[in-house]
Motif scaffolding. Structure first.
Motif, mmCIF file in Angstrom:
data_model
loop_
_atom_site.group_PDB
_atom_site.id
_atom_site.type_symbol
_atom_site.label_atom_id
_atom_site.label_comp_id
_atom_site.label_asym_id
_atom_site.label_seq_id
_atom_site.Cartn_x
_atom_site.Cartn_y
_atom_site.Cartn_z
ATOM 1 N N LEU A 41 33.912 50.478 40.936
ATOM 2 C CA LEU A 41 33.396 51.672 40.276
ATOM 3 C C LEU A 41 34.333 52.053 39.146
ATOM 4 N N THR A 42 33.768 52.579 38.055
ATOM 5 C CA THR A 42 34.614 52.991 36.934
ATOM 6 C C THR A 42 35.042 54.442 37.063
ATOM 7 N N THR A 43 34.463 55.181 38.015
ATOM 8 C CA THR A 43 34.926 56.538 38.255
ATOM 9 C C THR A 43 35.126 56.743 39.736
ATOM 10 N N TYR A 44 36.132 57.473 40.069
ATOM 11 C CA TYR A 44 36.467 57.733 41.464
ATOM 12 C C TYR A 44 35.490 58.736 42.049
ATOM 13 N N ASN A 45 35.000 58.505 43.235
ATOM 14 C CA ASN A 45 34.064 59.389 43.908
ATOM 15 C C ASN A 45 34.694 60.771 44.067
ATOM 16 N N GLY A 46 34.021 61.806 43.513
ATOM 17 C CA GLY A 46 34.572 63.159 43.554
ATOM 18 C C GLY A 46 34.733 63.688 44.961
ATOM 19 N N ASN A 373 38.763 45.159 32.090
ATOM 20 C CA ASN A 373 37.385 45.641 32.226
ATOM 21 C C ASN A 373 37.136 46.333 33.558
ATOM 22 N N HIS A 374 38.208 46.639 34.287
ATOM 23 C CA HIS A 374 38.106 47.351 35.566
ATOM 24 C C HIS A 374 37.226 46.594 36.555
ATOM 25 N N ASP A 375 37.320 45.269 36.512
ATOM 26 C CA ASP A 375 36.493 44.432 37.379
ATOM 27 C C ASP A 375 37.376 43.527 38.224
ATOM 28 N N CYS A 376 38.480 44.081 38.678
ATOM 29 C CA CYS A 376 39.465 43.277 39.412
ATOM 30 C C CYS A 376 39.916 44.044 40.634
ATOM 31 N N LEU A 377 39.791 43.435 41.788
ATOM 32 C CA LEU A 377 40.177 44.090 43.036
ATOM 33 C C LEU A 377 41.447 43.494 43.625
ATOM 34 N N GLU A 379 43.710 39.666 43.257
ATOM 35 C CA GLU A 379 43.345 38.256 43.299
ATOM 36 C C GLU A 379 44.342 37.488 44.157
ATOM 37 N N GLU A 380 44.025 36.199 44.309
ATOM 38 C CA GLU A 380 44.984 35.336 45.010
ATOM 39 C C GLU A 380 46.283 35.235 44.219
ATOM 40 N N LEU A 381 46.186 35.342 42.893
ATOM 41 C CA LEU A 381 47.384 35.215 42.069
ATOM 42 C C LEU A 381 48.340 36.380 42.305
ATOM 43 N N LEU A 382 47.817 37.616 42.188
ATOM 44 C CA LEU A 382 48.664 38.807 42.291
ATOM 45 C C LEU A 382 47.875 39.952 42.906
ATOM 46 N N SER A 383 48.577 40.872 43.538
ATOM 47 C CA SER A 383 47.919 42.032 44.125
ATOM 48 C C SER A 383 47.487 43.002 43.040
ATOM 49 N N LEU A 384 46.549 43.884 43.379
ATOM 50 C CA LEU A 384 46.069 44.881 42.430
ATOM 51 C C LEU A 384 47.193 45.820 42.014
#
Length: 404
Positions: A41-46, A373-377, A379-384
């Protein structure tokens, strides 16, 4: 919600941004985007994060790391305008957005009025010229018009009452150069949307003289066969390029113990590849009539790619930096990437990364773009969390370069 719960949510919130440009394509502000890392999501749930949590998150991260010296547009929940918590940073640095899904009640109106009276700037988001917004207009500084939802032919008449009130007009969700030009001519003050980060490619279009000169300089700077002496001579023989390189090296961003007076000294002290990369970025900034945020994007991507490589493939740091820098070429030149790369002497690995995001360099670039693009949760490479820190550090470096 107790302090421990607030602290936990602050840690979890992931922050991004989108540039807002003025009529001269300079960056006026950044709208801050935030999301739950568990959801795309691009905005946090209020309902999950109060305005207090969001403001604390920006305070903890530090607004200058995200927006530099620019304004920050912050989306807030309805409760903020009724409960009126303290704003934890200078009101001169922020614009508070009233979102389109907020119910316009008397407490909301009074809350917005009080903020206005305190000198806080207020913006109405996704404005669609509905009567329900009229009670807020006297207290708003900026109205963001959602362009896809309005009839452009009818827009001038709709804008007239807003102009009479002295409201700043922002066109948002711009997708094309045609939309931008029409709205610019219509008198909009500010502009926001994907148009500023996507190429406007015209088939068969030849490079302008300005673009050709930049490509020629880039070709020399990126030639893998070039020697240290070649790079030194190339930069030294271009007074403007030499001046900007030395200005940055002697700025607070580099914090060197003594003043550097020549490109030769700079290369000895900082290394051939670092000076080459800096010269490439400065060369890119010579492209005319492009938004300033694009060069900031190139700088952030370069630093982020380099730092990701530091974690996963240290031997590729310099190449990763170059890949990040050059990843904006299609947008800068309004040409397909493969056409541009034909003019440059890049290694097969760099070409593969830029054209198809193949190989290790391509994997690093793809991860950088997904995070952008805020489409990354994570990855195997590195943590968020690691990626977010890298992005913030890269943003900070990019602002330091721009200020030099």
């Amino acid at each position: 919600m107790d302090d421990s719960q607030i602290s936990s949510l602050v840690t979890e919130i992931q922050v991004g941004r989108q540039a807002i440009h003025d009529r001269h394509l300079n960056v006026y502000a950044y709208e801050l985007l935030y999301r739950d890392p568990k959801e795309r999501l691009t905005t946090y749930n209020g309902d999950q994060a109060s305005s207090r949590v969001l403001l604390n998150a920006f305070m903890e991260i530090g607004l200058p790391r995200i927006v530099g010296q620019h304004l920050a547009f912050i989306n807030l929940t309805e409760a903020f305008f009724t409960e009126m918590p303290d704003i934890p940073f200078d009101k001169e640095n922020v614009v508070l957005e009233v979102l389109e899904n907020i119910t316009i009640t008397e407490p909301v109106i009074q809350g917005v009025k009080k903020l206005h009276q305190r000198g806080v700037r207020i913006a109405l988001d996704d404005y669609c010229f509905e009567d329900k917004w009229h009670p807020l207009l006297p207290y708003c500084d900026i109205v963001k018009v959602e362009i896809p939802s309005v009839d452009l032919d009818k827009l001038p008449a709709l804008l007239a009452p807003l102009r009479e009130q002295g409201i700043i007009l922002l066109a948002e969700k711009l997708e094309t150069s045609g939309e931008y030009q029409v709205l610019h001519d219509m008198g909009f003050d500010l502009f926001q949307g994907y148009y500023f980060s996507r190429p406007s490619i015209i088939s068969g279009r030849r490079l302008s003289e300005n673009h050709f000169l930049v490509i020629r300089l880039l070709s020399a700077l990126t030639d893998p066969e070039s020697r240290i002496q070649d790079i030194e001579e190339l930069i030294a023989n271009d007074p403007a390029l030499s001046m900007k390189v030395l200005r940055y090296i002697n700025s607070a961003a580099c914090a060197l113990p003594r003043t550097i007076n020549s490109i030769q000294e700079a290369i000895i002290l900082m290394g051939h590849e670092r000076i080459r990369s800096l010269a490439i970025l400065i060369a890119l900034s010579r492209v005319r009539n492009k938004p300033a945020s694009l060069f900031h994007t190139a700088s952030v991507r370069a630093n982020m790619c380099s730092e990701i490589a530091h974690h996963v493939a240290p031997e590729l740091r310099n190449s990763a930096f170059t890949v990040g820098l050059l990843s904006v070429l299609d947008v800068l030149m309004d040409q397909h990437m493969e056409v541009i790369l034909e003019e440059l002497s890049l290694s097969p690995e760099v070409n593969a990364a830029l054209l198809e995001q193949r190989g290790k360099l391509g994997e690093i670039l793809a991860l950088t773009l997904r995070h952008e693009n805020h489409d990354c949760l994570g990855e195997e490479l590195l943590s968020l969390q690691t990626l977010q820190k890298i992005w913030l550090d890269s943003s900070e470096k990019a602002f330091a370069l721009a200020a030099a």
